[in-house]
Design a protein around this motif. Structure first.
Motif, short mmCIF file in Angstrom:
data_model
loop_
_atom_site.label_atom_id
_atom_site.label_comp_id
_atom_site.label_asym_id
_atom_site.label_seq_id
_atom_site.Cartn_x
_atom_site.Cartn_y
_atom_site.Cartn_z
N GLY A 217 29.02 -14.62 27.24
CA GLY A 217 27.88 -14.05 27.49
C GLY A 217 27.39 -13.49 25.89
O GLY A 217 28.05 -13.80 24.93
N ASP A 218 26.01 -12.85 25.87
CA ASP A 218 25.84 -12.32 24.64
C ASP A 218 24.75 -11.22 24.97
O ASP A 218 24.27 -11.23 25.85
N LYS B 137 21.89 -8.89 22.80
CA LYS B 137 21.08 -8.44 21.65
C LYS B 137 19.99 -7.45 22.08
O LYS B 137 19.62 -7.35 23.49
N THR C 24 27.78 -18.83 24.09
CA THR C 24 26.58 -18.74 24.00
C THR C 24 26.22 -17.54 23.04
O THR C 24 26.79 -16.43 23.13
N ASP C 25 25.10 -17.34 22.33
CA ASP C 25 24.45 -16.72 21.49
C ASP C 25 22.90 -16.35 21.61
O ASP C 25 22.29 -17.49 21.32
N ARG D 155 28.14 -9.76 13.70
CA ARG D 155 27.69 -8.49 13.96
C ARG D 155 29.04 -7.46 13.92
O ARG D 155 29.68 -7.99 14.50
MG MG Z 1 27.48 -13.13 20.73
#
Ligand code: MG
Ligand code: ATP
Ligand code: ATP
Ligand code: MG
Ligand code: MG
Ligand code: MG
Ligand code: MG
Ligand code: MG
Lengths: 336, 336
Positions: A126-127, A129, B53-54, B222
């Motif tokens: 996953g991610d 933001k 995933t991003d 990051r």
């Molecule tokens: Mg990521």
């Protein structure tokens, strides 16, 4: 004049198709993407894997029958199911707005976990933001799925042939109608709940019952059943002829759609699919579907003809015929 | 008091890790997700596939050295490369804001196509959603990748052992510094360009040169190199000891970071990675990296020790030692 993105580009209808073809297919073009199916089928060693992605921007985040979390899991599970795959692994990317309550995020994640468990898939990567306040709307989720194609299927919107039967797996428009009511813009009250559900089980039942005789599977999401039928008519260079009186719609959904001036044929479902099957096996297909709880309301709604190619025709209850075109504009933005 | 999402939850640092563990790992928990590597490695038939995933929310969308499009392709290609995989297939989900210029979208898609071609991957499936004006910031992209793990690698942040060498593949912080300058908030001018690049080629060169002797690979996005080193120290229950004078930073980046009061160790790269390799083969690793254009600036920056476990220590140019902790807060929001 500078061309700009409009809400209609997100409707799943005519503007969406034009944008996808003119920009994305044009730039990314490759043989796996070109057929524009629900997912791509990938060769991986001795296996065939299905691969599909959807971003979810539904508003409100919580609605009768579900929330953005189970919707995001089921939506991607269903696009894998439409490829004839057993859904196996999911990725989940979150875009969160600064200020979003962590308790709501936890509730959404719990709902995803429950939906994943129910569908037999694992969320393995996953991610996360975060964007500033006013740069999103609480929470957007992109789920991407990998499934295993274990059957020797060749499913495609281009596979329909004259004489085939067109089946819808249950009542149309519940999800879209539930969202419109939940949004509260129209001061409606209604018992309608979203139909969000994982479809690979009922799809398996159909594929087991009709080995080699299922041509097309497509979940009727944005743009509703009408959009799918147009995709089939175009890709198969055939006519799709449907009977108005055979279209399954709950009376509550008919009521909401009449109030809003929308045809239920264009309203999104999140737990229904359209199947095109060999006409000779249509009865058996219907039986197999109806034996499954998620196909209990299945109906044969029409047939494939050779003429006029590329068009969807509706035979009305009064004996007339009209063309069912692609959705123009976006009467129901952010439905999924 | 109700807990809410802050920009720090998107920094990649301490708050991000806490959120991922307390919410996502807690709810989704499964053996493939649990190690929290750059991607998950999936069993698929006789093949091993990497899956990652991003979501990309970088602002501005276009910046010196790249744009959100090639960043989104390279970012996901790199997470696959860190799994030791050959990147093969990408999915691309777009969330577009109403009013976004179609010409900008086309430019972004063209940039993705070029980056995909350069990396040898195909964009095989996608999705396009539109939200109302003020509910996004032009264009967000989520890329998900599938790669094929063709080597018998076992790479993990938990694999570092005392005596191993810690290598960084090139100068630190170019991407983050380029974005900060491009944002124009600080009235800076600088020739810095983003380092966005696909890393699987230089990773292949390293893995070929040191079969069985590479323990950990991680791209320094990051939170920068400092975050990766903390992940290695924690997961390997070891100390990471780095030498300040060995840290590669371009003078322009040092300059921007001094002005902004940020340590380059915490600034995101999008074309650099950290490798932990068997100390006995460190020289050979460095040679292999430096022979590749994307590893020309590689340096050995430190070593793994057994004590104090879980900590990253920096030996300063003046002979002192300080702890390099996880990033707290978010000095550089929306860097990718
Ligand atoms: Mg990521
Ligand atoms: N931005 C994009 N880039 C590449 N392909 C895209 C993009 N957007 C959509 N597509 C492709 O276009 C086709 C139609 O996409 P669409 O999202 O309408 O399908 P769907 O996911 O089945 O429907 P829904 O999103 O309503 O659930 C698919 O083959 C999809 O892979
Ligand atoms: N919302 C989420 N759900 C499940 N797992 C997540 C989520 N967000 C992050 N993870 C997992 O946490 C780990 C760290 O994620 P992170 O995004 O920081 O890694 P990365 O992609 O390598 O870095 P970056 O996003 O800066 O490029 C990964 O294993 C990732 O799969
Ligand atoms: Mg679909
Ligand atoms: Mg879909
Ligand atoms: Mg990474
Ligand atoms: Mg990443
Ligand atoms: Mg879609």
């Amino acid at each position: 004049k500078e061309e700009r993105i409009t809400l209609a580009h997100g409707s799943g209808g005519k503007a969406t198709q034009t944008l996808i073809q003119a920009v994305f297919l044009e730039e990314f073009g490759n043989p796996l993407l070109a057929p524009l199916e629900d997912g791509a089928t990938l060769p991986l060693g001795d296996a065939r894997a299905a691969f599909t992605t959807d971003s979810f921007v539904v508003s409100p985040l919580f609605f009768p029958g579900g929330d953005i979390g189970d919707l995001a899991v089921n939506g991607t599970v269903n696009d894998l199911a439409m490829c004839g795959a057993r859904p196996a692994f999911l990725a989940a990317g979150f875009i969160l707005e600064e200020g979003f309550p962590v308790a709501d995020l936890r509730r959404i994640a719990a709902s995803m976990a429950a939906a994943a468990a129910a569908a037999g898939v694992s969320i393995v990567t996953g991610d996360t933001k975060v964007v500033q306040r006013g740069k999103a709307d609480g929470c957007y989720i992109t789920t991407t799925g990998v499934g295993v194609v274990e059957r020797p299927v060749e499913l495609s919107a281009s596979g329909a042939r004259p004489g085939d039967a067109v089946i819808v797996s249950g009542p149309m428009g519940d999800h879209g109608a539930a969202i419109m009511v939940a949004r509260g813009d129209f001061d409606l009250e209604s018992p309608i709940v979203s139909d969000t559900a994982p479809l690979h089980g009922v799809v398996s039942a159909l594929l087991d019952a009709l080995p080699g005789h299922v041509r097309t599977l497509r979940d009727a999401t944005r743009g509703g059943v009408a959009t799918i039928l147009n995709e089939v008519a175009t890709a198969s260079r055939a006519a799709v002829v449907i009977e108005e009186k055979a279209l399954p719609v709950r009376p509550e959904v008919t009521g909401v759609c009449e109030l809003l001036g929308i045809d239920p044929l264009y309203v999104a479902c999140e737990g229904r699919f359209v199947a095109v099957v060999d006409g000779a096996h249509a009865g058996r297909a219907l039986e197999a579907l109806r034996r499954h709880p998620l196909g209990a309301g299945a109906s044969i709604i029409g047939t494939i003809r050779d003429d006029p190619p590329g068009l969807v025709l509706l035979r009305t209850a009064f004996g007339g015929t009209r063309i069912v075109d692609l959705l123009v504009g976006d009467p129901l933005p952010r439905i999924c």
